[in-house]
Design a protein around this motif. Structure first.
Motif, PDB file in Angstrom:
ATOM      1  N   VAL A 188       0.923  -1.206   0.091  1.00 53.62           N
ATOM      2  CA  VAL A 188      -0.027  -0.040   0.012  1.00 53.62           C
ATOM      3  C   VAL A 188       1.137   1.383   0.026  1.00 53.62           C
ATOM      4  O   VAL A 188       0.679   2.320  -0.774  1.00 53.62           O
ATOM      5  N   GLY A 211       2.362   1.670  -3.278  1.00 55.02           N
ATOM      6  CA  GLY A 211       1.517   2.051  -4.266  1.00 55.02           C
ATOM      7  C   GLY A 211       1.191   3.461  -4.388  1.00 55.02           C
ATOM      8  O   GLY A 211       1.118   4.121  -5.080  1.00 55.02           O
ATOM      9  N   ILE A 212       0.960   4.075  -2.892  1.00 58.86           N
ATOM     10  CA  ILE A 212       0.441   5.431  -2.955  1.00 58.86           C
ATOM     11  C   ILE A 212       1.563   6.275  -3.315  1.00 58.86           C
ATOM     12  O   ILE A 212       1.616   7.236  -3.966  1.00 58.86           O
ATOM     13  N   ASP A 224      -2.209   6.051   7.895  1.00 61.16           N
ATOM     14  CA  ASP A 224      -3.119   4.829   8.029  1.00 61.16           C
ATOM     15  C   ASP A 224      -3.796   4.802   9.398  1.00 61.16           C
ATOM     16  O   ASP A 224      -3.323   4.893  10.559  1.00 61.16           O
ATOM     17  N   THR A 269     -10.585   2.012   5.139  1.00 58.68           N
ATOM     18  CA  THR A 269     -11.421   1.130   4.439  1.00 58.68           C
ATOM     19  C   THR A 269     -12.823   1.300   4.925  1.00 58.68           C
ATOM     20  O   THR A 269     -13.118   2.102   5.814  1.00 58.68           O
ATOM     21  N   LEU A 301     -10.304   6.849   1.108  1.00 55.88           N
ATOM     22  CA  LEU A 301     -10.072   5.217   1.117  1.00 55.88           C
ATOM     23  C   LEU A 301      -8.750   4.823   0.474  1.00 55.88           C
ATOM     24  O   LEU A 301      -8.251   5.841  -0.328  1.00 55.88           O
ATOM     25  N   LYS A 302      -8.157   3.783   0.841  1.00 57.31           N
ATOM     26  CA  LYS A 302      -6.972   3.389   0.365  1.00 57.31           C
ATOM     27  C   LYS A 302      -6.800   3.167  -1.226  1.00 57.31           C
ATOM     28  O   LYS A 302      -5.500   3.235  -1.826  1.00 57.31           O
ATOM     29  N   ASP A 303      -8.120   2.857  -1.904  1.00 55.98           N
ATOM     30  CA  ASP A 303      -7.825   2.684  -3.215  1.00 55.98           C
ATOM     31  C   ASP A 303      -8.170   3.975  -4.334  1.00 55.98           C
ATOM     32  O   ASP A 303      -8.672   3.931  -5.295  1.00 55.98           O
ATOM     33  N   VAL A 304      -8.088   4.890  -3.628  1.00 54.54           N
ATOM     34  CA  VAL A 304      -8.145   6.452  -4.097  1.00 54.54           C
ATOM     35  C   VAL A 304      -7.472   6.541  -5.378  1.00 54.54           C
ATOM     36  O   VAL A 304      -6.576   5.947  -5.517  1.00 54.54           O
ATOM     37  N   SER A 305      -8.133   7.293  -6.460  1.00 60.21           N
ATOM     38  CA  SER A 305      -7.405   7.400  -7.521  1.00 60.21           C
ATOM     39  C   SER A 305      -6.298   8.711  -7.211  1.00 60.21           C
ATOM     40  O   SER A 305      -6.431   9.515  -6.336  1.00 60.21           O
TER      41      SER A 305
END
Length: 214
Positions: A14, A17-18, A55, A84, A104-108
Motif C-alpha cells: 500500500v 502504491g501510494i 493509516d 477502508t 479510501l486506500k484505493d483512491v485515484s
C-alpha cells in the motif's frame, strides 16, 4: 513549490502504491515514509512535511494515537486518514483527534492530489461514499444518549465553536480561527459540555450530531 507529503503506513504494498501514484504528480513530493504510528512524531520533526497521510490501523501505535501524540508534541500537521469501509467508527475518532479528513486506500491519483491540496490550503474533506456510513455508525457508538431533549439550547457562537471542535481543532486553533481569546474559547467549550450534559469533546460532538446540531 511542491507540497511536501509524509506517509505513515505499515503495509509495504500500500505504501509503495501510494508513493508511486504521488510520483506521477508534478505538484507533490513525498519527503518521508514511516511504517508505524510510533515513528510519526520523529518523522514529522525530521521530514517537516506540509501534509501527512496516515493509516488508521497500525500495529504498535494506531493512527489515532499518533494524531494525539502529534498534538501533545505540538507538531500536528494537516493530516488525512487512509481507511477502508470497515473503519467508520475509527474514522470519526480520528476526525475528533485532529485529522482534516479521510480517503479510501484505493483512491485515484486525481482524488488523492486534490485532497492533499485541500488540506494543505486549510480545508477539510469527507468522501461522500464514507460519510453516510460514518453517520449511520454513530448510532452504535458509545455513549448512547437516552434523554436527547434535555440538552440546553446552544447559542450561535457556541454552535460555531462546536463545529470547529468536530473538526478536531484545539482551543488555540479555534481561538485563531474566530479571533477570540483562548480563555474565551475555553469558557465556551465548558459551557457547551455542560449544556449537552457530557464529559468531553468527543461526547459533545457525538451528541450534537444525534441532536441534529451538526
Amino acid at each position: 513549490m511542491k507540497i511536501r507529503v509524509m506517509l505513515a503506513e505499515d503495509q509495504n504494498l500500500v505504501r509503495l502504491g501510494i508513493c508511486s501514484l504521488l510520483e506521477l504528480s508534478e505538484d507533490i513530493e513525498v519527503v518521508g515514509q514511516v511504517e508505524d504510528g510510533s515513528q510519526v512524531v520523529d518523522g514529522i520533526r525530521q521530514f517537516k512535511p506540509d501534509v501527512l497521510l496516515i493509516d488508521i490501523r497500525m500495529p504498535k501505535m494506531t493512527g489515532i494515537d499518533a494524531l494525539h501524540a502529534m498534538r501533545e508534541a505540538d507538531c500536528l500537521v494537516p493530516s488525512i486518514i487512509l481507511t477502508t469501509f470497515d473503519d467508520s467508527q475509527l474514522v470519526m475518532e480520528g476526525i475528533t483527534a485532529g485529522a482534516k479528513g479521510y480517503l479510501l486506500k484505493d483512491v485515484s491519483l486525481e482524488s488523492l492530489v486534490g485532497a492533499i491540496e485541500v488540506v494543505h490550503a486549510g480545508g477539510t474533506l469527507m468522501q461522500p461514499a464514507l460519510t453516510e456510513r460514518i453517520l449511520k455508525g454513530l448510532s452504535t457508538m458509545e455513549p448512547r444518549f437516552d434523554n436527547m431533549s434535555a440538552a440546553e439550547a446552544l447559542s450561535d457562537k457556541e454552535i460555531e465553536v462546536l463545529r470547529l471542535m468536530a473538526g478536531g481543532f484545539s482551543n488555540r486553533e479555534i481561538s485563531n480561527t474566530i479571533h477570540k481569546s483562548e480563555g474565551t474559547i475555553k469558557n465556551q467549550v465548558s459551557s457547551i459540555l455542560e449544556k449537552l450534559g457530557v464529559r468531553d469533546r468527543t461526547q459533545a460532538v457525538l451528541r450534537a450530531i444525534n441532536l441534529g446540531l451538526l
